[in-house]
Structure formats: structure tokens, C-alpha cells
Design an enzyme around this catalytic site. Sequence first.
Site, short mmCIF file in Angstrom:
data_model
loop_
_atom_site.label_atom_id
_atom_site.label_comp_id
_atom_site.label_asym_id
_atom_site.label_seq_id
_atom_site.Cartn_x
_atom_site.Cartn_y
_atom_site.Cartn_z
N ASP A 1 0.86 -1.19 0.00
CA ASP A 1 0.00 0.00 0.00
C ASP A 1 0.89 1.24 0.00
OD1 ASP A 1 -1.70 2.10 0.41
OD2 ASP A 1 -2.78 1.20 2.09
N HIS B 1 0.59 8.03 3.82
CA HIS B 1 1.26 7.41 4.95
C HIS B 1 2.75 7.75 5.05
CE1 HIS B 1 -2.49 5.34 5.18
NE2 HIS B 1 -2.33 4.83 3.97
N ILE C 1 -0.31 9.49 8.35
CA ILE C 1 -0.94 8.60 9.34
C ILE C 1 -0.62 7.14 8.99
CG2 ILE C 1 -2.83 10.18 9.88
CD1 ILE C 1 -4.62 8.46 8.01
N GLY D 1 -4.53 2.00 7.84
CA GLY D 1 -5.56 1.36 8.65
C GLY D 1 -5.28 -0.13 8.78
C1 LIG Z 1 -7.45 3.73 -4.17
C2 LIG Z 1 -8.25 2.77 -3.55
C3 LIG Z 1 -8.32 2.20 -2.28
C4 LIG Z 1 -7.88 2.85 -1.07
C5 LIG Z 1 -7.91 2.04 0.16
C6 LIG Z 1 -7.50 2.72 1.39
C7 LIG Z 1 -6.07 3.16 1.35
C8 LIG Z 1 -5.40 3.32 2.70
O1 LIG Z 1 -4.05 3.55 2.46
C9 LIG Z 1 -6.02 4.47 3.46
C10 LIG Z 1 -5.88 4.33 4.95
O2 LIG Z 1 -5.34 3.42 5.46
S1 LIG Z 1 -6.55 5.56 5.91
C11 LIG Z 1 -6.21 5.13 7.56
C12 LIG Z 1 -7.27 4.31 8.22
N1 LIG Z 1 -8.55 4.93 8.30
C13 LIG Z 1 -8.81 5.97 9.08
O3 LIG Z 1 -7.97 6.47 9.76
C14 LIG Z 1 -10.21 6.46 9.09
C15 LIG Z 1 -10.65 6.77 10.47
N2 LIG Z 1 -12.04 7.15 10.48
C16 LIG Z 1 -12.44 8.44 10.40
O4 LIG Z 1 -11.61 9.34 10.38
C17 LIG Z 1 -13.90 8.71 10.38
O5 LIG Z 1 -14.59 7.57 10.87
C18 LIG Z 1 -14.47 9.01 8.95
C19 LIG Z 1 -13.76 10.22 8.38
C20 LIG Z 1 -14.24 7.80 8.03
C21 LIG Z 1 -15.95 9.28 9.05
O6 LIG Z 1 -16.14 10.29 9.96
P1 LIG Z 1 -17.37 11.29 9.83
O7 LIG Z 1 -17.40 11.91 8.49
O8 LIG Z 1 -17.31 12.16 11.02
O9 LIG Z 1 -18.57 10.33 9.87
P2 LIG Z 1 -19.64 10.13 11.04
O10 LIG Z 1 -20.38 11.40 11.25
O11 LIG Z 1 -18.98 9.49 12.20
O12 LIG Z 1 -20.59 9.08 10.36
C22 LIG Z 1 -21.29 9.38 9.15
C23 LIG Z 1 -21.75 8.12 8.52
O13 LIG Z 1 -20.62 7.38 8.02
C24 LIG Z 1 -20.54 6.12 8.67
N3 LIG Z 1 -19.14 5.89 8.98
C25 LIG Z 1 -18.40 6.56 9.90
N4 LIG Z 1 -17.17 6.04 9.91
C26 LIG Z 1 -17.15 5.06 9.01
C27 LIG Z 1 -16.15 4.16 8.63
N5 LIG Z 1 -14.94 4.17 9.18
N6 LIG Z 1 -16.45 3.24 7.70
C28 LIG Z 1 -17.69 3.18 7.16
N7 LIG Z 1 -18.68 4.02 7.50
C29 LIG Z 1 -18.39 4.96 8.43
C30 LIG Z 1 -21.36 6.25 9.92
O14 LIG Z 1 -21.88 4.99 10.32
C31 LIG Z 1 -22.44 7.18 9.49
O15 LIG Z 1 -23.39 6.46 8.73
P3 LIG Z 1 -24.92 6.46 9.16
O16 LIG Z 1 -25.30 7.89 9.09
O17 LIG Z 1 -25.57 5.60 8.15
O18 LIG Z 1 -24.93 5.91 10.55
#
Ligand SMILES: CCCCCCC[C@@H](O)CC(=O)SCCNC(=O)CCNC(=O)[C@H](O)C(C)(C)COP(=O)(O)OP(=O)(O)OC[C@H]1O[C@@H](n2cnc3c(N)ncnc32)[C@H](O)[C@@H]1OP(=O)(O)O
Length: 725
Positions: free
Chosen positions: A489, A494, A509, A512
Site C-alpha cells: 500500500d 502514509h 498517518i 488502517g
Molecule cells: C485507491 C483505492 C483504495 C484505497 C484504500 C485505502 C487506502 C489506505 O491507504 C487508506 C488508509 O489506510 S486511511 C487510515 C485508516 N482509516 C482511518 O484512519 C479512518 C478513520 N475514520 C475516520 O476518520 C472517520 O470515521 C471518517 C472520516 C471515516 C468518518 O467520519 P465522519 O465523516 O465524522 O462520519 P460520522 O459522522 O462518524 O458518520 C457518518 C456516517 O458514516 C458512517 N461511517 C463513519 N465512519 C465510518 C467508517 N470508518 N467506515 C464506514 N462508514 C463509516 C457512519 O456509520 C455514518 O453512517 P450512518 O449515518 O448511516 O450511521
Amino acid sequence: MLRFDGRVVIVTGAGNGLGKEYALAFGERGASVVVNDLGGSTSGDGSKSSRPADEVVDLIKSRGGKAVADYHSVEDAKAVIQTAIDNFGRVDILVNNAGILRDKSFVNMTEQDWDLVHRIHLRAAYLLTHAAWPYMRKQKYGKVIVTSSTSGLYGNFGQANYSAAKMGLVGLSNTLSLEGAKYNITCNAIAPTAFSRLTQDLLPPGAEENLKPAFVMPLVLYLCHESCADTGSLFEVAGGWMGKVRLQKSSGAMVRRANAPMTVEDVRDNWQEIVSFAKPLYHLTQADQVTHIMNAVESISNTDQGNSNVLTETFTYTPNQLILYALAVGCSLRQPNALRFLYENHENFSALPTFAVIPAQSLSMAIVSSGKMGIDIDLSRVLHGEQYVELYQPLPTSGTVTLKGKVVDVLDKGSGAVVIYDVEMFDENDTLIALNQFVIFSVGSGGFGGKKVSEHQRPTVAAPKRKPDHVCSDKTTIDQAALYRLTGDENPLHIDPAFASTAGFSRPILHGLCTFGHSARHVLSTYANDDPALFKAIKVRFTKPVEPGQTIETHMWREGNRIFFESKVPESSQTVLTGGYVDLHNVVLNTTSPGAPQEMSKTTPTSSRVNLKTKAAFVEINKRAQSQPELVKKIGAIIVFDITKDGNVQQSWTIDGKKGTIYEGSPQEGAKAQVTITVDDDDFVDLATGKANAPALFAKGKIRAKGNVMLAQKLSTLFKDQAKL
Ligand SMILES: CCCCCCC[C@@H](O)CC(=O)SCCNC(=O)CCNC(=O)[C@H](O)C(C)(C)COP(=O)(O)OP(=O)(O)OC[C@H]1O[C@@H](n2cnc3c(N)ncnc32)[C@H](O)[C@@H]1OP(=O)(O)O
């Protein structure tokens, strides 16, 4: 004007209603008409009268036409056809129109009601057409009409008999159109609605004016005219409107996958596609339908998913990549069992189960940029949202795997879009070895009006509301992300501070999946003695980012073979992974892992006094029995081994207290053989390890076999000879 000079037509039930309308019109347009009518009541009983047929004949004649009355029952089909032959020497057109009603709610319907309606509608149409067929074949000309009904097409309360017969007529017409084609015989079905003797009680007031038989008649005459070649068609016709009806089916889904068992869950998981008529298919012939199925089946081997949205890629890896991955998710020689993940010549050298994400991830970019999602995604704002992994067998330690991935849903979460995609992984023998479900959160791509939830999404599960049974932690290094990115990845988020800042982070960061790998390892180490073969599945949501150098603290709760977990970062006091669980095939406590024995003493009651009255109590006993072998000694147990129909051995067991039996996994139905082992107070069976003093049990006559003698003997000998169950 379309005329029928020289044609001989038989119209059944022509004394009234639609039949009368057809007969008069045919007569007016030059045909010789056999006006068939038994003169009975609409229910088929009561006295018969020649009057209705006679009146229609008189009318035709009075208008200068040719007609003859026929009073036979339509069941006396040969006689009806003979009337045409005797009077006009041939039969060109047969309109099967006669009908009766015996309406009753299904519960009150008698066999007589059923049979009579079938006899007059379906069987008589068969008999009449069958009797006319040789004449039509010989003269190489024939027009047949059968009268179906909207009651058949859509169902109608109180008309189970009639509806079934009417749909039977559609089938009859479909096949006759094929068999007649060679002889220039056409056959069509109509589903008319008209005000008549038969329907006057069913139709609303005022219908008479708008639903006159005269508004149906022109279609029937046109279908029977030599200029109309249509055949095998079904028409709805009423009040002057007419249209063709055909079967339509959803484009459906191929739910069978290559080299994988087809399951009920496959049907459930594809239900939306199976029932969606968004892109309907029409098959006009059986051959079309067979071709469609054959193509679909072929597509399983072509795309292995029967779905053109499936993207395929291969991924080759060596032991080095497994080792690199293990190091990247915090495996260290400081840990007791780590060598098996870090040294390729170790006798149990294995892949960490979560390595399954690495080959699958190689398809991520292709999937996300395939344009199959219908939304624009800003790759700089993509975060990993959730991950599910299920292993069907331990991962190979090297080789080439094939990946097949497809987007299964795109959700609108307002603040962002969620893209869900599944990636299946197959080994070199094309056997499905793993399933990954990626859930990607694209910040800022929401608000496109899409759906909010998906039935395809593997759910997260909340952890029990008690203090964790066990906590493991690992401090990541400042270079953790730099190391992890070498596994595949390479997202600059990152490593590249400038990119991270564009994405809204003060510094790069951690991936994940790197956090995920750490926590999965904590669970495996604590509850599966680091044995990858015990791993079944894992699910988690990423709720907050982790920075390289921070500590990943995994909080774990055990319930049976499911380990719930959440991960926290003490430095920021944030919960970074939620809703997580690992399903294991079996729990084996790693006594070398610091803290593990304490966990047991914390959560396992020591008392052997349990209330056996409820099933819940049995379940509880079972849980305790698995973790405390001495308990089993006290309460006794029955272990049952079944050889199933397909030759597999299945184990189920019953904790057998003073009050009797029950427990999960009742003996397999249809088992070919069964071995029952009864364990009493003075016997010892360690249910946690599956070890028992089987020879001793056998000697006491406590191992009993039944079923297929050969198999049962084999099984009991096996358990006699081997102390390990
Ligand atoms: C190129 C192609 C492929 C790429 C693949 C990936 C590549 C990798 O290199 C990338 C990574 O590794 S990134 C690092 C790991 N991930 C993170 O750090 C994300 C952490 N999460 C966040 O910041 C917030 O949850 C965030 C920002 C995700 C959401 O936060 P908010 O906008 O504040 O949302 P919130 O108000 O809490 O909720 C809104 C609706 O969204 C749903 N939801 C929240 N978090 C979710 C999540 N993590 N995954 C799925 N759905 C999520 C909530 O349930 C809510 O939905 P509903 O209204 O239906 O209840």
C-alpha cells in the site's frame, strides 16, 4: 376491408357475449360460421337450450351470411368439428371461446368445481384444436384462438380453478404456435375484459358501455385473418385498448462461483440483483432461454463470478513478503511464537491470517478507478473505513493467487461516500481460500442522493459492556508506516507530509490495515496460541487515524469462539478501531502470553453448581466446560461423532446433567454412522483439547457405535486406538 370469403370458422360459446360478437362479424365478412352453443347456464349446469345458437344463426343469415348452429358440448369436440365438415367441407378458423365459471374461495372449492372449469376451458380447447388439427395440417392453413384471462395473468380472488385453467391455455397456445408453424397454422391467446353474461356480476356499474364485446372483436378477427402472421402471442384487450403481453425476467445474478460451494447465503447476498427489473430480459423462445443460461454458466469459468463487473488479477508472493508483512504489523522475536512468522525454515512457517489483505489490496486501485461506482472520488481524501476478512483455509506460504473483485455497493453518508467491494482469492488450484470486504470512506463525496445502508456490508458488532477480559498493546515505531508501505500500500498519505496535509492531516498517518494487523495479531496470540489454522474471520471499523509512533492497545472480550475487540491509542485517548471481532474455529489459550491465565480466572466462574433447567444454562455449561475440563468430570458429557452422507466426520456434544440432555449440534440427520461416547464422573475428557482416555472408555463399554455397521466399526476402532478424539 378484411374479408373471410371461403373460410370456415367455428366459434364456441357463440350464443352470447364475445362469441356472438365474433360469429356475427365473421358472418358479415363472408365466412361460413359454425355457431356452437350448448345453451347452458354460466355455471355449466341447468337445462340446455338451442335458442341462443339459433338466434345468432338467424341473425347472420338475415344479414346475408352463411351459418349453421351446433348445440354440442365443447367436450364433444369431434362432433363440433364434424358440424363444420358436414356443412362446409373444411375448418379454417377455430375460436375457443366457450367458458363457464365456478367461482369459490379456495378454501371452499370442491374437486368438482376445479375439474369442471378445467374440462370446459383447458381440456375442451385441447380436444377441439386436436380434432381440427388434422384438417388444418392437411390444408396447410389454420387459425386458432384460445381465450385466456387477466385472472390467470394476475390472479383473482375466488378464481383459483379458472385462473389456473386460463394460464394453462397460454402454455397450450405457445406450444401449438411452434408445432403449427410448419403447416401455416397460427395460434394466439387473448385475455379480454368485456361485459357479458359471465362477467356482469364482476364488473363495476357503467362497465357495460365501455367494455362492449364489440371492442374486443376486431382484434380476434384480425388475428384470424390470413394477412396476420402473428403466432404464439398473448394479447390483453378491453374497451378498445389492446396490447401484447410477454414474459419479462430480471437480468438476475449468477450466484454460483467457480470451485466454491453454492449456498443459501449466496442467494441472500445477491437478492437485490435477483429481483431487480432495472434491466429486464425477454426471451421469446426456449432456445433463447437455454442460450442465456449456458452463457451465464460459461461466464462462471470466464469471469468466475458470472458478472462483467468482476475485475481479475493475479498476485505472486514469496516467504519474504510474509515476513515483511509480519514485521510491519509488529511481529517481533521478543514474542514467544513469532519465529513461525519470521523464519521461512521454521517447521511451522505460516502466513499471518491477515496477510490475506495484501494480495486483495493490489486490486483496490483497479476497482476504485474502474468507474463502476457511478461517483467521482478524490483519491487524496480516501480513508479506509472498515475491513472484513474470512479465510476458508490457511494461506499458502508462497505462490500465485488469483483475485476477483467487484464493487458491491456505494453508499451516501452525507459527509462522505462509502464504497464497498469484495475481493475473493483463489489458490493455484482455483479453490477459494479467502474473502476480503473493503469498505472505503471517501471524504467529501457524499450528498449524491444514494442509498444509506447496504445489505451486503458485513456488520460490525459492539463489544460486551464489561471490562475487557484481556488487553494487549504494542508501541509502533516512528517508521511503522514507512515499513508497512513496502507490503504494497504505497498511498502517499502514509509517508508524504505534503500529501497528508492536503488530505487534512498534520502529518502522515498509519495505514488502517497496519493497525488492523496489530490488533488481529494480539487476538491470535491471546486466544489461538498464534495458530493461523484456528482463525476464521475478522471484522473491524476504523474510527480514528493512528500516527506512527503511537501505541495500539487492543481490548478483548471472549464469548465462546468469538473474540470481540476494540483498539485504543493511549497517547491520544482515542478509540481507533471499533465493532471488531475475530471468529476462531477453537479457542486455545496461550499460557505463555503474559496475562492470559488471569483472563480466565477473571471471567470464568469456579462454581460447578449450575441450573440445568434452561437451554441457556446448558450453553453456559458448555462454555465453562470448554475452559474448565474438571467441570466436565463433574457433570458428565456425551460426545457424538457422525459420519455424514458425504463422508465427513462431524462432532457434536451434549452436556448431560442429572436432568437430561440437549445441546447444540444435534446428531446429524441422515448420518451414516454414529459413535456416542458417554463420559461420567469417574472418566476424564479434556474438552478444551479434545483429548480423552478413549481406550479406557471403550473398555468400559462407553463408546457405542450405531448406523452403517462397517463405518461404525471403523469409527469406533479409530477412537479406541487413538487417545485423541
Ligand atoms: C485507491 C483505492 C483504495 C484505497 C484504500 C485505502 C487506502 C489506505 O491507504 C487508506 C488508509 O489506510 S486511511 C487510515 C485508516 N482509516 C482511518 O484512519 C479512518 C478513520 N475514520 C475516520 O476518520 C472517520 O470515521 C471518517 C472520516 C471515516 C468518518 O467520519 P465522519 O465523516 O465524522 O462520519 P460520522 O459522522 O462518524 O458518520 C457518518 C456516517 O458514516 C458512517 N461511517 C463513519 N465512519 C465510518 C467508517 N470508518 N467506515 C464506514 N462508514 C463509516 C457512519 O456509520 C455514518 O453512517 P450512518 O449515518 O448511516 O450511521
